[in-house]
Design a protein around this motif. Sequence first.
Motif: not given
Length: 175
Positions: A104-106, A120-123, A128-129, A133-136
């Motif tokens: 989450r900090l990243r 973009e965030l997933r990459d 993670g998957s 990413v949606y969970h975070h």
Amino acid sequence: MAETDTAAAIADLRQRVSALEAASGAGKPVADAPPAADGDAFWALTGLEARTGDDGGVLYTGSVLTPGGPVRWQYGATASELLADDWSAGTVATSLSALGHPVRLRLLQVLADRPASVAELRDLPDVGSTGQVYHHLAQLQTAGWVRQTTRGHYAVPPERLVPLLATVLAGGRTA
């Protein structure tokens, strides 16, 4: 060990600890910021103390230039107000809990710089998957650290950018 030997050893330890503290600056106020034009390294603290008097207080303030324009923020409270609050209830626990995960900090670090899509965030390395990413992001959104700007795109709201940066600063920078 005789009583005089113990007293001498304790006196020696006290002297050595005092020397170490003096060498490290322990117990002295630290100014990480450069002094103001008038040479006052504690210019913000001086202003805060003038406003809060003997009660003391905490202030965070910042000015950040973002792609969307400048973000300026200032918030403060007296020490007695903060100490009287229930930190375990409401938004304090939720907000700090959301920051308690490296992924989450990243994500926040990227989103503090610019809005980004989930793809973009997933990459990013080690996030993670897409589902993770949606969970975070859901955790961060619940705590108010991010906002969905359009479908699948997120950003740190301008009013939360300086508080986020102040929290990172208070948490202990690595550099």
